[in-house]
Every structure is written in structure tokens, then in C-alpha cells.
Design a protein around this motif. Structure first.
Motif, PDB file in Angstrom:
ATOM      1  N   GLY A  23     113.049  -2.373  50.407  1.00 25.79           N
ATOM      2  CA  GLY A  23     113.900  -3.504  50.725  1.00 25.79           C
ATOM      3  C   GLY A  23     115.257  -3.385  50.056  1.00 25.79           C
ATOM      4  N   LYS A  24     116.126  -4.303  50.340  1.00 26.86           N
ATOM      5  CA  LYS A  24     117.483  -4.260  49.819  1.00 26.86           C
ATOM      6  C   LYS A  24     117.470  -4.343  48.307  1.00 26.86           C
ATOM      7  N   GLY A  25     118.025  -3.324  47.671  1.00 27.67           N
ATOM      8  CA  GLY A  25     117.989  -3.266  46.214  1.00 27.67           C
ATOM      9  C   GLY A  25     116.669  -2.705  45.761  1.00 27.67           C
ATOM     10  N   SER A  26     116.688  -1.652  44.948  1.00 20.82           N
ATOM     11  CA  SER A  26     115.426  -1.052  44.507  1.00 20.82           C
ATOM     12  C   SER A  26     114.681  -2.007  43.596  1.00 20.82           C
ATOM     13  N   ALA A  27     113.360  -1.876  43.593  1.00 22.90           N
ATOM     14  CA  ALA A  27     112.524  -2.843  42.881  1.00 22.90           C
ATOM     15  C   ALA A  27     112.804  -2.856  41.399  1.00 22.90           C
ATOM     16  N   ASN A  28     113.095  -1.682  40.797  1.00 25.72           N
ATOM     17  CA  ASN A  28     113.292  -1.673  39.363  1.00 25.72           C
ATOM     18  C   ASN A  28     114.660  -2.205  38.956  1.00 25.72           C
ATOM     19  N   GLN A  29     115.429  -2.682  39.942  1.00 23.40           N
ATOM     20  CA  GLN A  29     116.697  -3.340  39.614  1.00 23.40           C
ATOM     21  C   GLN A  29     116.616  -4.847  39.820  1.00 23.40           C
ATOM     22  N   GLY A  30     115.418  -5.333  40.115  1.00 18.50           N
ATOM     23  CA  GLY A  30     115.256  -6.791  40.131  1.00 18.50           C
ATOM     24  C   GLY A  30     114.953  -7.391  41.475  1.00 18.50           C
ATOM     25  N   ASN A  31     115.086  -6.665  42.576  1.00 22.49           N
ATOM     26  CA  ASN A  31     114.791  -7.226  43.875  1.00 22.49           C
ATOM     27  C   ASN A  31     113.761  -6.379  44.584  1.00 22.49           C
ATOM     28  N   GLY A  32     112.618  -6.960  44.846  1.00 18.77           N
ATOM     29  CA  GLY A  32     111.567  -6.209  45.507  1.00 18.77           C
ATOM     30  C   GLY A  32     111.824  -6.075  46.982  1.00 18.77           C
ATOM     31  N   CYS A 114     109.320   6.443  45.903  1.00 18.51           N
ATOM     32  CA  CYS A 114     110.488   6.447  46.786  1.00 18.51           C
ATOM     33  C   CYS A 114     110.791   7.835  47.344  1.00 18.51           C
ATOM     34  N   ASP A 115     110.341   8.859  46.651  1.00 15.32           N
ATOM     35  CA  ASP A 115     110.621  10.240  47.062  1.00 15.32           C
ATOM     36  C   ASP A 115     109.286  10.965  47.237  1.00 15.32           C
ATOM     37  N   ASP A 158     118.018  12.388  31.230  1.00 19.08           N
ATOM     38  CA  ASP A 158     117.601  11.426  32.250  1.00 19.08           C
ATOM     39  C   ASP A 158     116.557  12.001  33.189  1.00 19.08           C
ATOM     40  N   GLU A 159     116.401  13.321  33.158  1.00 21.95           N
ATOM     41  CA  GLU A 159     115.447  13.980  34.055  1.00 21.95           C
ATOM     42  C   GLU A 159     114.197  14.452  33.314  1.00 21.95           C
ATOM     43  N   ILE A 160     114.027  13.926  32.085  1.00 24.22           N
ATOM     44  CA  ILE A 160     112.932  14.383  31.224  1.00 24.22           C
ATOM     45  C   ILE A 160     112.159  13.183  30.699  1.00 24.22           C
ATOM     46  N   ALA A 161     110.848  13.318  30.634  1.00 26.29           N
ATOM     47  CA  ALA A 161     109.972  12.342  29.968  1.00 26.29           C
ATOM     48  C   ALA A 161     109.005  13.121  29.084  1.00 26.29           C
ATOM     49  N   THR A 162     108.566  12.517  27.991  1.00 28.67           N
ATOM     50  CA  THR A 162     107.688  13.222  27.062  1.00 28.67           C
ATOM     51  C   THR A 162     106.765  12.255  26.353  1.00 28.67           C
ATOM     52  N   ASP A 163     105.641  12.794  25.872  1.00 35.86           N
ATOM     53  CA  ASP A 163     104.755  11.997  25.023  1.00 35.86           C
ATOM     54  C   ASP A 163     105.109  12.179  23.559  1.00 35.86           C
ATOM     55  N   TRP A 164     106.179  12.943  23.266  1.00 36.04           N
ATOM     56  CA  TRP A 164     106.704  13.176  21.930  1.00 36.04           C
ATOM     57  C   TRP A 164     105.732  13.932  21.039  1.00 36.04           C
ATOM     58  N   SER A 492     116.415   1.754  33.638  1.00 29.68           N
ATOM     59  CA  SER A 492     115.450   2.441  32.781  1.00 29.68           C
ATOM     60  C   SER A 492     115.275   3.902  33.139  1.00 29.68           C
ATOM     61  N   GLY A 493     115.833   4.319  34.260  1.00 29.48           N
ATOM     62  CA  GLY A 493     115.714   5.715  34.647  1.00 29.48           C
ATOM     63  C   GLY A 493     114.509   6.022  35.514  1.00 29.48           C
ATOM     64  N   LEU A 494     113.741   5.011  35.915  1.00 33.34           N
ATOM     65  CA  LEU A 494     112.591   5.274  36.780  1.00 33.34           C
ATOM     66  C   LEU A 494     113.018   5.887  38.103  1.00 33.34           C
ATOM     67  N   ALA A 495     114.192   5.462  38.598  1.00 28.35           N
ATOM     68  CA  ALA A 495     114.667   5.998  39.880  1.00 28.35           C
ATOM     69  C   ALA A 495     114.866   7.502  39.815  1.00 28.35           C
TER      70      ALA A 495
END
Length: 986
Positions: A23-32, A114-115, A158-164, A492-495
Motif C-alpha cells: 500500500g501507499k507508504g511502506s509499512a515500516n514507515q508508519g502506513n500499512g 517486498c523483494d 546498512d547492508e549488514i546485520a549481525t548477532d555480534w 530502521s533499515g529493514l527496507a
């Protein structure tokens, strides 16, 4: 990575609307998304969490997703096609819709992919030398990401996630060349420093660790989507589990790097440090903070994010000396140093006496001011030392000769600080071999440090009060504070990882099961209301005789009450207690008198020998009276009046001595409650007494108990309890197994076994089950049960298969038990195993006031009515599970119990299993109300708790450790022969 993708459109249609576009505006930006699926508008308030609104016509609850309901129905319709592909039974159907339907909100949020082409590249890390300190390990991984090979190859943070710790995920692939691994050297420095010291050049040391990066799996998230939208009955394979694990790492990415948020123990619990302090003081230097749990979960045809509000105990930040005073105020009892050292060990502190710069102008890094407490300062003889006592050789300048100086003198000469408390024990911020002494008054405890030990009784009480948030408060916390903490509705970088979360709770279907008819003596029956009833005028189904009994009154020496008045008061109430027990149908003999009714103890002394001796004196006195005509037989029952209700050690001493050494029943009562006792209190005591003596308190109409109405059905409850934080290293785990003795389910006899510490599988289960079957046979005309239904408590999702492979097949269901007792396999009983899950984070919220527990009682309780069962929406698409809330939650937010069927040779029907489990919760013998956990698992749980009483010298860090260690415990027989086949543990 291989996998069918033919069903992807079903998921995208369900969660993203027709055509698959968000829908209009991605969900993680506040609009589902506004599509036909569960998107919906989430905007409105800061952080993207829409106002859920507990009730009200202006905010009607949306119906559950019709596409998901359709997929669920299709899945059970095809249940027989591929059973061979799954180790666990598939759901045979969904529960009947005849019991009363309602719509509930639940603390789950839709997750969109989304991808569809998203790939996550997983890399496994190994650090040498091994870094055990989690903070330094995290910093090593951070340096690798920010300054190492990822930066070299143009992969941004921004393209990396880790469990540290051991895993890095990237949306871009590292170039390894022709190799499968690469090795990098990290020049370590702290975040507060500008760079590594120039002298830091030695490779392979702790300050220059070597990190090895191995290629891991390439995870196609679409494979997981294909799995949860499939209807072919496949079991979740390792690849899909790895994808879920990866998505959880991605979801924790934002809070794990955001300042002011503490990450607690596991990597999916997050606590904002800035929060109101009202009601958060737990006492003795600890405070309670609320935080949030987050976990990606799979359900039928959709991916969900489970978010729940949680609470935990943290150290109070601020001056260390203030913390020590709060933990152990003056005057401090003898031996306080040992307990205090254990309390502060491992705390991170900042040293406040160090200036920003040295006298010659060199900058002092803030990191040098942050230290970890190893323990208290000690001299060569391992005695604790203060700043006035501790001394060392010191020269103020290199040109001056060294001289012996105390720590107190050093601080005056070096920093011009006159210590206010020079007699306070010093803190060691070095290690055992290289002590670094500092006074507590120059240490400041850093915020966000969790307390990793068992809370005392007062702290536990305060924590329960703090954590008991009503449903509307919980909803608000989750949506308005929890989602922003997780970065939902923010940048948050989820996108960047092709994900979006709809910031609106989903809705699910629920049903209300009617309560069973509860029965008492003379076929008296009635249907409880709100899960509760009153014993007034009722007699127990099978009432026993209380004989050879007396009481013991324990008081503290410093009690200000007049002893004679207190003795008379207790005596009167014991007489009233006997009358109350009689009113429930028991036959009560006169108590026998003895000269040992009162025992006065010094609260601060080692009183255990005095208590044990007094119990022996009472038993011995009774034995001398055996020949008297009025008093026949040995002591069988002792009521003990305790001076207060929170002294667990005194309680443990009594239970250990009476249960394991002397062999008579005990019931303990706090004097404060006894003095205020009314008829209901005496009835509650009578329920325990009757069970201990072999009676049965209540029953239920058989039609309410499903398969239990068939003769020859044994129910078994199994639980394992492990040493809590702060227990001795020699503390074992404890397993308990209980079973009913006949179809009335009034008596549940149990057996205890100790085993290797922190082993979840019951190592001695064959012998435990065999003993339960032999008792059944002895009490049922030498016949064995035809069906066995097991409620197994305490196992996590990844242990379901292990329960089958290591506990039941082939040990119990094979040579060791069934073949010995039943002979040929055709005679063996049919076995069903149900896992009982209590430690989950699923909660349900009523959307209409008439569906709440408080609606019929005109109270503010907004929990759903008792009898709630949910088997759709958030349950598994590939297993048979359901949530059940049989109890009326008076305080806080109700936690349903999660039941998962992992074996079913009895081919139970869905309604029958739900009805039986619900009905059993009304047969809990210690209360006139339905309980949250079905009795087989509940009795096993309290039997484990009783066994911990016998080992409190190992489980309780406030009790000195005895000699003998684990080897002696493993040979220990816990329960006296007089009590072994009774419900001594209730």
C-alpha cells in the motif's frame, strides 16, 4: 536455496493486497498496505504503532484475514497426503465453532517480503584467541564490519546485520576469490578511543585478535515463504530454520545499535533505559525495567513478528557505595562480605577520580575509566582489606625512592582526595593475579546491567506487582513504545533487507469452551462461573481420616507479642482448623498433646539444627505414647505455624527433614494468615490435607473430559527444573514424573530423579514411567492402562524430536518398559504426547467488553473470559497446536498455555483433546477454581519445586554449600518410604 515458488502469490495476496504491491507508504514507515490482506492503516501516532483501542464502536476490530482462514481449511483438508514427510502428527481439523466465537487482537504483526529475489549471505566468524567477554567480542565484530573486509569491498553497514558473536548477514556477497575462508587481523581499540595505540602491533594477542570468516549458507527468504504457503505437509527443514534465525538477527539490528537500549541475555530482548521510576524499586539495590521481546514466527500462509512487553531486574546505576548500602544496610550481619562480593562481581563501573587529562596534558581516554569488578580486594592471606589497611610500594616520581603507602594515602597524594570511608572494603577491578584496588566511593555503576541471579522473596513479590500490567496497558506499551524501540515505523533499515512490518496487531478467531460440571460427594454437581466456585456445604468426593496429628508453633525470639497470649491464640485456631477440616467431610481424631508445641528461634542464627531436633522430639514423644489407648500409631501429620510467610529457608528445612528423614506429612501455615483465617482458608488447608492422606477432592462429569471417559486411560505429567542463576556449580537438574492412579483423576502420585545439570531430557524416564505403571496395576485389579497421554512440560520447539527419540522411543516404548510389563507389542498401550508451553510470548486481547472476564462481574478486568481456546491465525500450519486460557486472570494480562501434539497413537479428535485439557484444569485438587496449566504438568512442576527444598544448600546462594558434591546427590534417595506413594508434595 532450491524450492518451489508456485504458492508465493498466495502469501503476497494475503499480506500485500491484490496484485502484490504494498500500500501507499511502506509499512515500516508508519502506513500499512490497504490491500485485501492484513495490511491496513497503522499510522497516526509517533513510531507508527496505531491506537489499538481495547473497546469501542469507533474502533471496530477488523475480522481475521479471510485468505489465511481459507488456507488453514485447505491445509487440514489435505492432511493425509504427506504424513510420511513429517515426524509429528498434522492437525486433523480445527476446533468446533459451536462453543461461542469471538474476535481477538493478538500481539503479532504481519511481515512483508517486498523483494522476492532477496538473498542473505551468511558468514560464520571465529575469533582467536577466544574472547569470552561479550562486550569485547561485540567490539571485535564491530571493527570487522566498519573497518575490515566489508568496508574494503564496499559493503556498507546498512547492508549488514549481525548477532555480534558468530554470524554476519549481508545482502551483498563477499569476494573470497578462490578460497572458502579468509583471515583478518583486528587492531583492537575501544569506541571511545580515536584509534589503536601505536604500540599495539603484536599479532594473535587479545589486543590484536585474528578473526576467521567462513562462507555460510546463501539464504533465499522466498524459500521460507514457499514453505509456509505450501499445503504438502512438509516438515520445516534446517534451511527454513536458518532463514527464520537470520530474520530475527535482522529484526534486532536497530535496537542492538541504538544508544539507550539495553540488550538482555538473549539477543531478542530490549530494554529502554529512560523510563519512569514509579513502582520500579525492587529493593536491595535492584530496580525493575520494562522492555520488549521480539521474534519472527511462521504461521499458516504468513510471516509474523511477535512483540511482547516484558520485565527484568537491573542493578541501580549511580554510586557503587550507595548500591552496596542498599543491598546490605548497616549494621551488616556476620559474613556479609561473601554475599556482597557475589552481588557486585562482574559489574561495570566508571572510575570518577581520574581527571580528563594527566598533569603533562595527555588525554585520558574515557575507556580507561570503565572497569569490570572482579571482586573485593584481598591481601596475601586472602583476607579482605580496606583503603586504610591495604598498602603497596609507591614512588611519586621516578627520581624518588619507593616507600610503603596505603591506598588511603595514595589517593590523597596522587589525586588530592580524602576518602570519606577509608574502612570500606576495596574493590578489585583487575583480576586474581594482578589486583587493581579502588575504593567503592570512586566507582559509579553504569546503567543497563541486568541482575543474573535469583531474586529473594520480597524482590520477587515486587517484581510480580511491577510486571502485572493489565491488557490495555500492555497493548499500549507494545504498539506505542515497543514498535519504536524495535525501529518499526522509523528509518530502521529493514527496507534494505527487503522487509516491512505492518504496525498494527492482527486479529484471530477465538472460541469459549463451557466449563465442565464439577462433582462432589453424593453426586452433588454444579457448573462453575468465571472459573471458580465455593466449597460451602460440600463434602469431598473421597474424604479420608486425619489421625495421629499435632502441631508445632515456631516464633522468633524478638517477637513482641506476649508468649502466653500467642500460644493460646494459635491453640484456638488449630481447634478451628480441625473443625474446618471436618466440615469438608474428613474424619478428624483429637490431636495429641506434647511438651514441644512452641519453638522460639533466633532469626539471624543457624537455626536448622534446632528445627530438626524439635521435629525429632515430637516424633519421639509420639512414639512413647503408642501404647496409650487414646493414641494409637506413629505420628502421621504435623501442622507447622511459621513466624512469617517469606522465610523459604525455614520452610525448606522442615520439608527436607519431614519428607526425607522422618517420614510424616507436614502442612505449613504463616501465622499472619492463620490469625486472620476464615472458613475458606480452613477449606483450602483441608484440600491439601485430604490429598496428602490419599483422598479425592472433586471430580467432573465424564462427558467433559473427552478420551478420559474411556476406562484405562493414564495421564502422565513430566517436568524438569534446572539450577537457577547463582546456584552452586554442583547443583543438578531435577526431573519429576506424576500420573493418575485411576480414571477419577483424584490422586496423582509422583517420583523424583536428579540428573546431570542443565540436561533437559529425563535421563531416568524408563524407571520413572515403569513405577507409575506398576502403581496403576496395583490399584486397578492388576490391569495396566490401555492408553497413555503425556503432558510434557519444559521443552523448547527445537527439542520436540529429541523428546521422542531420547525419552520415549525406543526406551519407554520398547524393551525397557512396555515389553517388560505388557509382553508382545500388540498389547502395548497407545501413546499420545503433548508438549506444554508456558514460556512463550503470545497474548490475546478482547475486542468487545462483553467478551472480557470483567463484563459479568462489573470489574475493570479486561482479559478474555476463561475457557478461551485459539487454534487459528497464530498457530502452526504444519503441526497440531492450540492455545488455551482456562483460568480467570484476576491481575495482569492472561497468559494462555500453548499445547503442541508431537505424537498421537490414540488418534484423538481436536474437540476431544481441547475439551479434556480444559476439563482437567477444573480438577486441580488444591483450589476451588480452574488453573492455567493442566494438572499433570502442574503437579510435576510443584513436585520439582518440592525437590528443590531438599537441595537448597545447592540451589540457594544464601545457604552455605555442604560437602559431597554432585556425586553424593546422584546416589541420594529423596523421599521417605512412608510418603513415597502419597501426594506429600501438595
Amino acid at each position: 536455496m532450491a524450492g518451489k515458488r508456485t504458492n508465493a502469490a498466495k502469501l503476497n495476496g494475503t499480506m500485500r493486497g491484490k496484485g502484490g504491491a504494498p500500500g501507499k507508504g511502506s509499512a515500516n514507515q508508519g502506513n500499512g498496505g490497504q490491500g485485501s490482506g492484513g495490511g491496513g492503516s497503522g499510522g497516526g501516532n509517533v513510531g507508527g504503532g496505531g491506537d489499538q483501542g481495547t473497546f469501542g464502536t469507533s474502533n471496530e476490530a477488523k475480522p481475521p484475514d479471510a485468505a489465511v482462514t481459507k488456507a488453514e481449511n485447505e491445509a487440514v483438508g489435505l492432511k493425509r497426503l504427506s504424513l510420511k514427510d513429517s515426524s509429528f502428527p498434522r492437525r486433523p481439523a480445527y476446533g468446533s465453532q459451536e462453543a461461542g466465537n469471538l474476535i481477538l487482537r493478538t500481539n503479532y504483526f504481519n511481515v512483508h517480503l517486498c523483494d522476492k529475489s532477496l538473498l542473505l549471505y551468511r558468514y560464520n566468524l571465529t575469533v582467536a584467541p577466544e574472547e569470552k567477554q561479550s562486550r569485547r567480542r561485540r567490539r571485535i565484530v564491530e571493527l570487522l564490519i566498519k573497518e575490515g573486509v566489508f568496508k574494503e569491498q564496499g559493503i556498507s553497514t546498512d547492508e549488514i546485520a549481525t548477532d555480534w558473536r558468530s554470524i554476519i548477514l549481508s545482502t551483498k556477497e563477499l569476494d573470497f576469490g578462490t578460497e572458502a575462508r579468509m583471515v583478518r587481523i583486528i587492531r583492537y581499540y575501544e569506541a571511545e578511543e580515536t584509534g589503536p595505540p601505536s604500540s599495539n602491533t603484536t599479532v594473535g594477542t587479545r589486543n590484536n585478535p585474528t578473526i576467521t570468516i567462513d562462507k555460510g549458507d546463501i539464504l533465499a527468504v522466498q524459500d521460507l515463504i514457499d514453505f509456509i504457503t505450501s499445503l504438502d505437509g512438509r516438515a520445516q527443514d534446517e534451511n527454513n530454520k536458518n532463514i527464520v534465525h537470520a530474520l530475527n538477527i535482522v529484526m534486532s539490528r536497530y535496537p542492538a545499535v541504538t544508544p539507550g537500549i539495553a540488550v538482555y541475555n538473549s539477543k531478542n530482548k530490549f530494554f529502554p533505559l529512560q523510563q519512569p521510576t514509579q513502582g520500579s524499586n525492587l529493593g536491595n539495590g535492584l530496580v525493575a525495567l520494562y522492555g520488549f521481546y521480539a521474534s519472527v514466527r511462521t504461521a499458516t500462509s504468513r510471516l509474523l513478528l511477535n512483540v511482547n512487553s516484558i520485565s527484568a531486574a537491573f542493578y541501580q546505576d549511580g554510586k557503587l557505595r550507595d548500591l552496596m548500602d542498599k543491598h546490605s544496610p548497616a549494621p551488616r550481619p556476620a559474613g556479609w562480605e561473601v554475599k556482597m562480593e557475589r552481588f557486585v562481581k562482574g559489574l561495570r563501573v566508571e572510575l570518577t577520580h581520574l581527571p580528563a587529562k594527566t598533569k603533562d596534558g595527555k588525554f585520558i581516554s574515557p575507556m580507561f575509566k570503565k572497569k569490570v569488578i572482579y571482586g573485593f580486594g584481598r591481601d596475601r592471606n586472602q583476607r579482605y582489606v580496606s583503603a586504610r589497611q591495604a598498602s603497596f610500594m609507591y614512588a611519586k616520581t621516578p627520581q624518588q625512592p619507593e616507600k610503603l603507602i596505603t591506598v588511603m594515602e595514595y589517593f590523597k597524594q596522587k589525586y588530592n582526595i580524602t576518602l570519606s570511608w577509608p574502612n570500606e572494603i576495596l574493590i578489585n577491578v583487575g583480576n586474581r593475579d594482578n589486583q587493581v584496588w579502588v575504593p567503592p566511593e570512586v566507582c559509579r555503576v553504569l546503567p543497563g546491567q541486568p541482575a543474573r541471579f535469583k531474586l529473594d522473596s520480597d524482590q520477587t513479590k515486587n517484581m510480580i506487582t511491577f510486571a502485572a500490567r493489565d491488557p490495555s496497558r500492555n497493548e499500549d506499551l507494545i504498539c506505542k513504545e515497543g514498535l519504536p524501540v524495535l525501529g518499526i515505523g522509523q528509518a530502521s533499515g529493514l527496507a534494505n533487507f527487503g522487509l516491512a512490518v505492518v504496525p498494527e496487531m492482527i486479529t484471530v478467531h477465538g472460541r469459549l469452551l463451557p466449563p465442565p460440571f464439577v462433582t462432589y460427594l453424593s453426586n452433588a454437581k454444579f457448573q462453575p462461573s468465571n472459573g471458580t466456585w465455593n466449597l460451602s456445604g460440600l463434602k469431598f468426593s473421597v474424604a479420608k481420616e486425619l489421625e495421629n496429628w499435632t502441631y508445632l508453633h515456631i516464633r522468633w525470639n524478638d517477637d513482641k507479642c506476649d508468649l502466653a497470649d500467642e500460644m493460646n491464640g494459635v491453640s484456638r485456631r488449630i481447634t478451628q482448623l480441625a473443625e474446618g477440616v471436618k466440615s469438608c467431610g474428613l474424619t478428624v481424631q483429637s490431636l495429641f498433646n506434647h511438651p514441644h508445641h512452641v519453638l522460639a528461634l533466633d532469626k539471624w542464627s543457624d537455626y536448622e539444627p534446632f528445627v530438626v531436633q524439635r521435629l525429632k522430639d515430637i516424633q519421639l514423644h509420639r512414639s512413647r505414647d503408642i501404647d496409650h489407648k487414646r493414641q494409637q500409631g506413629k505420628l502421621k501429620f504435623l501442622f507447622v505455624v511459621l513466624p512469617d510467610k517469606n522465610n523459604t529457608h525455614l520452610y525448606n528445612v522442615i520439608k527436607k527433614c519431614a519428607d526425607t528423614e522422618l517420614g510424616f506429612h507436614t502442612t505449613c501455615m504463616a501465622s499472619q494468615k492463620l490469625y486472620k483465617a476464615k472458613a475458606q482458608y480452613y477449606a483450602n488447608i483441608a484440600m491439601k490435607v485430604n490429598l496428602k492422606l490419599g483422598g479425592s477432592n472433586q471430580g467432573a462429569i465424564s462427558s467433559s473430559l473427552g478420551i478420559l471417559k474411556q476406562a484405562g486411560t493414564m495421564l502422565i505429567g513430566i517436568d524438569v527444573t534446572h539450577p537457577s542463576p547463582g546456584s552452586r556449580t554442583s547443583a543438578p537438574s531435577i526431573a519429576a514424573c506424576v500420573a493418575n492412579t485411576d480414571n477419577s483423576c483424584g490422586q496423582w502420585l509422583g517420583v523424583i530423579a536428579v540428573q546431570e545439570s542443565r540436561v533437559e531430557m529425563v535421563q531416568d524416564l524408563p524407571a520413572m514411567v515403569k513405577s507409575r505403571l506398576e502403581i496403576w496395576k496395583a490399584r486397578n485389579n492388576q490391569t495396566l492402562p490401555k492408553r497413555i497421554i503425556v503432558y510434557r512440560d519444559g521443552v523448547s520447539e527445537d527439542q520436540y524430536q529429541t523428546v521422542l527419540n531420547e525419552e520415549w522411543v525406543p526406551k519407554v516404548m520398547g524393551e525397557l518398559v512396555f515389553k517388560k510389563l505388557y509382553g508382545h507389542s500388540k498389547n502395548w498401550p497407545k501413546v499420545s504426547i503433548i508438549v506444554v508451553g508456558k514460556r512463550h510470548h503470545t497474548r490475546f486481547f478482547a475486542t468487545r467488553k462483553e467478551d472480557t472476564s470483567g463484563a459479568s462481574k462489573d470489574t475493570p478486568n479486561s482479559n478474555p473470559k476463561n475457557g478461551l481456546v485459539v487454534d487459528r491465525g497464530v498457530t502452526s500450519g504444519h503441526m497440531w497446536d492450540f492455545f488455551l486460557q482456562p483460568h480467570d486472570a484476576i491481575k495482569g494480562t492472561a497468559r494462555p498455555i500453548h499445547y503442541v501434539v508431537i505424537k498421537d497413537e490414540n488418534h484423538m479428535d481436536v474437540d476431544g483433546l481441547e475439551k479434556m485439557t480444559h476439563g482437567l484444569c477444573y480438577l486441580w485438587g488444591r483450589a476451588t477454581k480452574s488453573v492455567s496449566v493442566c494438572p499433570p504438568a502442574y503437579y510435576a512442576d510443584i513436585l520439582c519445586t518440592r525437590a528443590r527444598c531438599y537441595l537448597d544448600n545447592l540451589f540457594d546462594d544464601t545457604v552455605s554449600e555442604s560437602t559431597g558434591g554432585a556425586a553424593a546427590i546422584l546416589n541420594w534417595t529423596p523421599v521417605h518410604a512412608n510418603l513415597r506413594n502419597t501426594m506429600f508434595f501438595v
